[in-house]
Motif scaffolding. Structure first.
Motif, mmCIF file in Angstrom:
data_model
loop_
_atom_site.group_PDB
_atom_site.id
_atom_site.type_symbol
_atom_site.label_atom_id
_atom_site.label_comp_id
_atom_site.label_asym_id
_atom_site.label_seq_id
_atom_site.Cartn_x
_atom_site.Cartn_y
_atom_site.Cartn_z
ATOM 1 N N THR A 240 0.810 -1.180 -0.100
ATOM 2 C CA THR A 240 0.152 0.029 0.117
ATOM 3 C C THR A 240 0.610 1.325 0.124
ATOM 4 O O THR A 240 1.598 1.430 0.937
ATOM 5 N N ARG A 242 2.034 5.124 0.503
ATOM 6 C CA ARG A 242 1.779 6.127 1.463
ATOM 7 C C ARG A 242 1.113 7.259 0.784
ATOM 8 O O ARG A 242 0.915 7.639 -0.406
ATOM 9 N N ARG A 243 -0.055 7.817 1.624
ATOM 10 C CA ARG A 243 -0.851 8.898 0.901
ATOM 11 C C ARG A 243 -0.377 10.160 1.603
ATOM 12 O O ARG A 243 -1.111 11.098 1.431
ATOM 13 N N ASP A 244 0.867 10.397 2.008
ATOM 14 C CA ASP A 244 1.447 11.724 2.297
ATOM 15 C C ASP A 244 2.499 12.007 1.419
ATOM 16 O O ASP A 244 2.817 11.360 0.310
ATOM 17 N N HIS A 248 8.442 7.492 -0.274
ATOM 18 C CA HIS A 248 7.646 6.170 -0.790
ATOM 19 C C HIS A 248 8.409 4.980 -0.820
ATOM 20 O O HIS A 248 9.375 5.079 -1.318
ATOM 21 N N PRO A 252 3.473 5.698 -5.674
ATOM 22 C CA PRO A 252 1.756 5.609 -5.615
ATOM 23 C C PRO A 252 1.079 5.415 -6.870
ATOM 24 O O PRO A 252 -0.035 4.658 -6.866
ATOM 25 N N GLU A 253 1.663 5.528 -7.947
ATOM 26 C CA GLU A 253 0.832 5.336 -9.124
ATOM 27 C C GLU A 253 0.763 3.905 -9.430
ATOM 28 O O GLU A 253 0.108 3.333 -10.429
ATOM 29 N N THR A 255 -0.731 1.535 -8.167
ATOM 30 C CA THR A 255 -1.949 1.173 -8.160
ATOM 31 C C THR A 255 -2.989 1.038 -9.417
ATOM 32 O O THR A 255 -3.995 0.597 -9.501
ATOM 33 N N THR A 414 -6.274 1.278 -2.010
ATOM 34 C CA THR A 414 -6.691 2.747 -2.677
ATOM 35 C C THR A 414 -7.181 3.443 -1.371
ATOM 36 O O THR A 414 -7.835 4.853 -1.418
ATOM 37 N N GLY A 415 -7.329 3.141 -0.172
ATOM 38 C CA GLY A 415 -7.661 3.807 1.097
ATOM 39 C C GLY A 415 -9.004 3.733 1.424
ATOM 40 O O GLY A 415 -9.605 4.340 2.452
ATOM 41 N N ARG A 416 -9.873 3.014 0.849
ATOM 42 C CA ARG A 416 -11.249 2.932 0.968
ATOM 43 C C ARG A 416 -11.496 1.977 2.226
ATOM 44 O O ARG A 416 -12.463 2.310 3.069
#
Length: 435
Positions: A240, A242-244, A248, A252-253, A255, A414-416
């Motif tokens: 997963t 990081r979303r900050d 990294h 992030p891309e 996904t 995706t953080g859901r």
């Protein structure tokens, strides 16, 4: 077989000229079509050929040169693995296909689909020139068997490799903590990229991450799944992003990436490590850029010089990938179709698929070839990766299992959702049991 006192291959060669004779003697050996093959065109349904130089088509061309009564052609279906399965399953019902080039995870479905009408027929082992157990590596051949019958022959195999930059002081072997420690290095957007878009590539990456984390996936004969959920949670956390602002570990891309998208990010110098299949090695060595689209598209800077790279083993076992060739249940030319399959999987064809194609060969003898080992020093590493790879569940309902796993993992990536559902084993059990 003999024809009026002559070996059949001599009779066949007498009806050929020039390059066709050379091709027959060089490649076909016992596979050149004897007269008893049913005449007519052979249609091979396959996914896109990602080999360097289109080696699958070159093999078809060689077959056609000496088999004018059984010329073959490849019909290509969508690149995405999920799209391929849907298209092939549909076309299997219309009877217009003679041979299927199937993902190794689909053997059980095509042999015993839930509808009850099988889509492929067993290989007639009495007609084979070689015993499959003597000719092919054990793991690839295992994917061709289901319910104690041989349904296909292994065309090419696959095992994930870890690609890494050789200009950054990185030394294999690599553990996941070492990959994590590389995050934040100046000039890189992340340490690692792989295939995390919601398709079969995500299933492969999740299973490999689970095994690297010491987790397990046990499937009973009735399809009941048991797993250690804590290890699965840890594996998905590793994948997963990081979303900050970082640093990294996972780009992030990732996904949205498939194989081409992750390769583009690696070639563009955005990450230090990449998980991908062996064919990416030869493709990058040749300087090819990823196709447009594919979850990442063309790397920025298009014409940038290739990054220096090498390959190592993954932190844990790979999922065994690859494709198997099977005869359609509805073909009117079963002997001719099997003869073509036998040719496409013979020793010389396997050498061509590996060199120059870049596909992992299904015969151990290819990896033992001294010329190949000198030309491609990573060949022994690749063979080890294939030998130690693990299989996905062999079930007619595997595709449903994979889609359910993809759905739940994507929710976390995706953080859901903060973690995998607590009833994941039950969900996967229902999928494998067709419920």
């Amino acid at each position: 077989m003999r024809v009026r006192g002559k070996p059949w291959w001599l009779f066949a060669a007498g009806n050929l000229t020039g390059a066709a004779v050379a091709a027959a003697l060089f490649l076909f050996g016992p596979f050149a079509g004897p007269p008893e093959l049913e005449p007519g065109e052979l249609v091979v349904l396959s996914g896109q050929d990602d080999s360097t130089g289109g080696q699958r088509q070159r093999l078809i061309d060689l077959w056609n040169d000496s088999h004018p009564r059984n010329r073959a052609r490849i019909v290509t279906v969508p690149q995405d693995a999920d799209g391929q399965w849907f298209e092939m399953a549909n076309r299997a019902e219309d009877g217009d296909t003679d041979i299927f080039n199937l993902d190794v995870a689909w053997t059980a479905y095509f042999a015993h689909p839930p509808s009850g009408r099988r889509l492929i027929r067993p290989i007639d082992e009495k007609l084979l020139a070689e015993r499959p157990g003597d000719a092919f590596m054990a793991k690839p051949l295992q994917t061709c068997r289901y319910d104690e019958r041989l349904w296909a022959l292994p065309f090419n195999t696959d095992a994930g490799l870890l690609y890494y930059r050789t200009d950054q002081g990185l030394e294999p072997p690599f553990t996941w903590p070492e990959i994590v420690a590389a995050a934040g290095r100046k000039g890189f957007e992340g340490a690692y990229t792989t295939q995390l878009a919601r398709y079969e590539g995500l299933t492969v990456n999740v299973l490999e991450a689970v095994w690297a984390a010491g987790g397990r996936l046990d499937v009973a004969a009735d399809g009941r799944v048991s797993l250690d959920l804590d290890r699965w949670d840890e594996a998905v956390r590793r994948l997963t992003p990081r979303r900050d602002a970082g640093p990294h570990v996972v780009l992030p891309e990732s996904t949205s990436f498939d194989e081409a998208g992750s390769r583009g990010a690696f070639q563009d110098g955005r990450v230090l490590f990449m998980r991908n299949w062996p064919v990416a090695y030869r493709t990058m060595l040749a300087g090819d850029q990823p196709r447009a689209g594919g979850g990442g598209g063309e790397p920025a800077g298009g014409g940038r010089r290739p990054v220096p790279f090498a390959v190592a083993k993954l932190p844990g076992p790979s999922v065994l990938g690859g494709q198997n060739l099977a005869v359609s249940e509805r073909t009117r030319k079963p002997r001719a179709a099997q003869a073509l399959i036998e040719f496409l999987t013979n020793q010389r064809s396997q050498e061509m698929l590996f060199d120059p194609g870049g596909f992992a060969a299904t015969r151990a003898a290819v990896y033992e070839n001294e010329t190949i080992k000198q030309k491609y020093p990573y060949a022994p590493l690749l063979r080890e990766a294939v030998d130690t790879a693990q299989l996905r569940p062999m079930s007619p309902n595997y595709v449903a299992f994979s889609k359910q796993l993809n759905l739940q993992v994507s929710e976390v990536l995706t953080g859901r959702q903060p973690r995998l559902p607590r009833d994941l084993a039950d969900q996967l059990t229902r999928a494998l049991q067709g419920r």
